[in-house]
Design a protein around this motif. Structure first.
Motif, PDB file in Angstrom:
ATOM      1  N   SER A 151     -21.032 -14.488 -30.561  1.00  0.00           N
ATOM      2  CA  SER A 151     -21.053 -13.274 -29.739  1.00  0.00           C
ATOM      3  C   SER A 151     -22.075 -12.234 -30.206  1.00  0.00           C
ATOM      4  O   SER A 151     -22.521 -11.422 -29.380  1.00  0.00           O
ATOM      5  CB  SER A 151     -19.655 -12.650 -29.680  1.00  0.00           C
ATOM      6  N   GLU A 156     -21.515 -11.464 -23.727  1.00  0.00           N
ATOM      7  CA  GLU A 156     -21.040 -11.461 -22.342  1.00  0.00           C
ATOM      8  C   GLU A 156     -19.618 -12.005 -22.231  1.00  0.00           C
ATOM      9  O   GLU A 156     -18.784 -11.462 -21.502  1.00  0.00           O
ATOM     10  CB  GLU A 156     -21.985 -12.268 -21.460  1.00  0.00           C
ATOM     11  N   GLU A 158     -17.140 -12.065 -24.485  1.00  0.00           N
ATOM     12  CA  GLU A 158     -16.148 -11.129 -25.013  1.00  0.00           C
ATOM     13  C   GLU A 158     -15.931  -9.961 -24.050  1.00  0.00           C
ATOM     14  O   GLU A 158     -14.792  -9.541 -23.825  1.00  0.00           O
ATOM     15  CB  GLU A 158     -16.591 -10.616 -26.386  1.00  0.00           C
ATOM     16  N   ARG A 159     -17.005  -9.456 -23.497  1.00  0.00           N
ATOM     17  CA  ARG A 159     -16.865  -8.326 -22.565  1.00  0.00           C
ATOM     18  C   ARG A 159     -16.092  -8.733 -21.307  1.00  0.00           C
ATOM     19  O   ARG A 159     -15.240  -7.975 -20.819  1.00  0.00           O
ATOM     20  CB  ARG A 159     -18.244  -7.788 -22.192  1.00  0.00           C
ATOM     21  N   ALA A 162     -12.444  -9.016 -22.100  1.00  0.00           N
ATOM     22  CA  ALA A 162     -11.826  -7.695 -22.198  1.00  0.00           C
ATOM     23  C   ALA A 162     -11.521  -7.138 -20.808  1.00  0.00           C
ATOM     24  O   ALA A 162     -10.453  -6.547 -20.581  1.00  0.00           O
ATOM     25  CB  ALA A 162     -12.738  -6.745 -22.966  1.00  0.00           C
ATOM     26  N   ASP A 163     -12.441  -7.319 -19.875  1.00  0.00           N
ATOM     27  CA  ASP A 163     -12.218  -6.841 -18.507  1.00  0.00           C
ATOM     28  C   ASP A 163     -11.008  -7.525 -17.873  1.00  0.00           C
ATOM     29  O   ASP A 163     -10.194  -6.885 -17.181  1.00  0.00           O
ATOM     30  CB  ASP A 163     -13.455  -7.097 -17.648  1.00  0.00           C
ATOM     31  N   LEU A 176     -13.325  -6.092 -29.712  1.00  0.00           N
ATOM     32  CA  LEU A 176     -14.278  -7.185 -29.544  1.00  0.00           C
ATOM     33  C   LEU A 176     -15.007  -7.422 -30.860  1.00  0.00           C
ATOM     34  O   LEU A 176     -15.539  -6.482 -31.455  1.00  0.00           O
ATOM     35  CB  LEU A 176     -15.275  -6.855 -28.432  1.00  0.00           C
ATOM     36  N   GLU A 179     -18.532  -6.078 -31.934  1.00  0.00           N
ATOM     37  CA  GLU A 179     -18.663  -4.651 -32.211  1.00  0.00           C
ATOM     38  C   GLU A 179     -18.242  -4.294 -33.631  1.00  0.00           C
ATOM     39  O   GLU A 179     -18.433  -3.152 -34.064  1.00  0.00           O
ATOM     40  CB  GLU A 179     -17.819  -3.849 -31.213  1.00  0.00           C
TER      41      GLU A 179
END
Length: 526
Positions: A151, A156, A158-159, A162-163, A176, A179
Motif C-alpha cells: 500500500s 487505492e 486501502e482507501r 475504508a469507504d 489505514l 498512513e
C-alpha cells in the motif's frame, strides 16, 4: 509566546518561549492523573505571564505508549488484511498474549493488494468487506485497521476498503496502514492495529487537554508533540496517537539543539528514570532505519534512533559486597520523598551525585558519611555506560560534540573518550519542554516508485510535493515549508530493476496568531 509542556514518567516540565528567550520554566512531579497535572501547569503559567500574548500550546505526553505497555484503555480492533487468502501468518500472530487479548476484536484476510509496481494483484473483494463491516458492527466493534500488500506504493485498495466500511458503519474509525508505517506488511499492519486500538483513548486525552486550556481561558492552537521533533494539531493527534511514541526524547533533543545552537551533535537526556542518547543531524533527530519493538510488537513506523538506558536521577543504588549495581528500578516521581538527601530511606543516584559534589540538591549532610568507594564506583559505572552509548550513537570515527540535558545531566562526565566537549544549556533541566515549545510542523512521504513510466526526477518531485502538502495539512504555514531530509535508494533486487524507494521530509513553522501583548513576560525559574 509559546507554551511547551512535556509529561514524563517522573516529572512534568513546562517552558514559555518569548521569541528565543525562555521566559518561564518549571519542573513538577508528574501526577497520577496526567490531565490534572497539565491543568495545574497551565494555571501556574497563567499566574506568571500574560496569557493574551500566547500564540500556541504544545504538549508532549507518554500517555499512549504507557497504555500499550500497561495494557489499559485499549479498544478491540477489527484487523483486515488485503492480500491473497489464505495467509500463512495471520495478523497479530506473534503479539504478547495479554496485549493480543486486549486488542483482538476480529481478524480477516480479504482478496486485494498490489504488486510493488502498483498494479493490482487481484480485484478487491467488495462483498466480503461489506459482510465483515456489518458483522463487526453488529458485535459493537467500531475500530478497524486495514493493511494492504504494497500500500505505500498504491494505497487505492486501502482507501476503497475504508469507504466501504464507513458506508456500512458510519460511526466506525478506520486506520489505514500506509498512513502509519512503511514497507513490510507485517510490521506496518502491527502499527496500524496499535494505532486503531489507541484512538478512543486519544480522543479522551485530547479532550482533556482542551478542557485544561479552557479552564485558564486559553483560546489558541493546541498541538501535540510527534516523535520526529515536530508537532501536530488535535485532529491528527486523535487519528495518529502512535506518532507520539518517543516524543519525550525527541523534544529533549530539539530543546538541546535550540538552546545550545547545535545542529549536529549527540544529545544525552538524563531523566529521573531513564537516560536517552540520540544523534541530531541538521537540528532534527536521526530516525531509526530498522523495525522497532513497541510493547513487544514489531513495527516499522517512524521513530527516532535513540539508545535508552535504565539510568536516572531516581535510580536505586545497591551494594552487595564489593559490587555496586544501579537500577534498573527507580523511585521515579517519589524522588523527593524517598532519596536520602530529602529525608528518605533509599540510596539513589541523586544521593551519590550530591555526595560526590557534582549536584547540589536537598541536604548534603544526609549523605556526608557515604563510603567514598561506593560513590566512585557508582559514578564510574554510570559514566562508563553513558560513554558506551554515546559511542554507539555516533556514525563516524572522531570526536563528537555532546549536549547534556535533563534533570540528571550532572551524571554525564566532563571527560568522555571520543567526545570533543560537553555542553550543559542553562535550561537543560527542562529541555523537553523547550523543545516542545520550539517545535515545527512536518510532513513525510516514504514510497516506492517504478521508473518504467516516469523518470527519477519526476518521482522525487512528486514525493517532495506530497511531503509539503502533508506539512501544510498538519498545520504548517505554507510559505515557511522547506525540505529538510531526502533520500532515494535504488531497489535492484526487485524484478523491475528500475524502481526506487524515496523518503522526503518537509518542515514548516506554526502560523503566528494575533495576540494582545499588553504585558511583558517575566523571568521566573520554577
Amino acid at each position: 509566546m509559546r507554551i511547551g509542556i512535556d509529561v514524563g514518567g517522573t516529572n512534568t516540565d513546562s517552558a514559555v518561549l518569548d521569541g528565543t528567550r525562555v521566559a518561564v520554566w518549571a519542573k513538577t512531579p508528574t501526577t497520577a492523573d496526567v490531565l490534572d497535572g497539565v491543568a495545574a501547569v497551565l494555571r501556574n503559567v497563567a499566574s506568571q505571564v500574560d496569557m493574551g500574548a500566547v500564540d500556541a500550546v504544545n504538549i508532549g505526553t507518554t500517555h499512549f505508549v504507557n497504555a500499550l505497555v500497561e495494557v489499559r484503555g485499549l479498544a478491540p480492533v477489527v484487523a483486515i488484511r488485503l492480500a491473497t487468502p489464505p495467509q500463512t501468518l495471520a495478523p497479530m500472530v506473534d503479539w504478547p498474549t495479554a496485549l493480543r487479548d486486549a486488542v483482538l476484536g476480529e481478524v480477516h484476510v480479504c482478496a486485494g493488494g498490489h504488486q510493488f509496481t502498483g498494479v493490482p494483484m487481484q480485484p478487491l473483494d467488495v462483498e466480503t468487506l461489506r459482510t465483515i463491516a456489518r458483522s463487526a458492527t453488529a458485535r459493537g466493534l467500531r475500530q478497524f485497521a486495514v493493511s494492504s500488500v504494497f500500500s505505500p506504493v498504491n494505497a487505492e485498495g486501502e482507501r476503497l476498503a475504508a469507504d466501504i466500511i464507513r458506508a456500512e458503519c458510519p460511526e466506525s474509525s478506520v486506520t489505514l496502514s500506509h498512513e502509519i508505517g512503511r514497507l513490510g506488511i507485517l510490521e506496518r499492519e502491527n502499527a496500524a492495529i496499535l494505532n486503531a486500538a489507541l484512538r478512543p483513548l486519544a480522543a479522551h486525552v485530547v479532550a482533556g487537554f482542551a478542557s485544561a486550556m479552557a479552564e485558564v481561558g486559553l483560546n489558541v492552537p493546541l498541538n501535540v508533540s510527534q516523535n520526529d521533533g515536530t508537532v501536530m494539531g488535535l485532529e491528527l493527534a486523535r487519528e495518529f496517537p502512535m506518532l507520539t511514541f518517543a516524543s519525550g526524547p525527541t523534544n529533549s533533543m530539539r530543546g538541546a539543539a535550540f538552546e545550545a545552537g547545535a545542529g549536529d551533535c549527540v544529545v544525552v537526556d538524563v531523566g529521573g528514570t531513564t537516560t536517552d542518547i540520540g544523534l541530531l543531524q541538521g537540528g532534527f533527530p536521526r530516525e531509526s532505519a530498522v523495525a522497532v519493538d513497541v510493547a513487544g510488537v514489531r513495527t516499522n513506523f517512524r521513530i527516532p534512533d535513540v539508545v535508552s538506558l535504565a539510568i536516572g536521577g531516581g535510580s536505586i543504588v545497591r551494594r552487595a559486597g564489593d559490587t555496586v549495581t544501579v537500577g534498573p528500578d527507580s523511585v521515579g516521581h517519589r524522588l523527593t520523598e524517598r532519596a536520602l538527601v530529602f529525608g528518605g530511606d533509599t540510596l539513589t543516584l541523586t544521593d551519590v551525585a550530591v555526595a560526590a559534589g557534582v549536584a547540589v540538591v536537598g541536604d548534603p549532610a544526609r549523605v556526608a558519611d557515604l563510603d567514598p568507594s561506593v560513590v566512585n564506583a557508582t559514578l564510574g559505572l554510570v559514566q562508563g555506560r553513558i560513554a558506551e552509548a554515546i559511542d554507539k550513537a555516533k556514525l563516524q570515527a572522531g570526536d563528537v560534540a555532546v549536549v547534556a540535558v535533563g534533570g540528571g545531566a550532572f551524571l554525564v562526565g566532563d571527560r568522555i573518550p571520543g567526545v570533543a566537549g560537553v555542553t550543559r544549556p542553562a535550561h537543560g533541566s527542562v529541555a523537553n519542554a523547550v523543545g516542545a515549545a520550539a517545535a515545527n510542523v512536518s510532513g513525510e512521504i516514504d514510497q516506492l516508485y517504478s521508473l518504467t513510466a516516469q523518470t527519477r526526477d519526476e518521482a522525487l518531485a512528486d514525493a517532495r510535493a506530497q511531503a509539503v502538502a502533508k506539512a501544510v495539512h498538519a498545520g504548517a504555514a505554507a510559505d515557511t515549508v522547506r525540505i529538510v531530509d531526502e533520500e532515494d535508494i535504488p531497489l535492484a533486487y526487485l524484478e523491475d530493476s528500475a524502481a526506487i524507494r524515496v523518503r522526503v521530509r518537509a518542515v514548516g513553522d506554526l502560523p503566528a496568531t494575533e495576540t494582545n501583548n499588553s504585558k511583558d513576560s517575566v523571568d521566573v525559574a520554577g
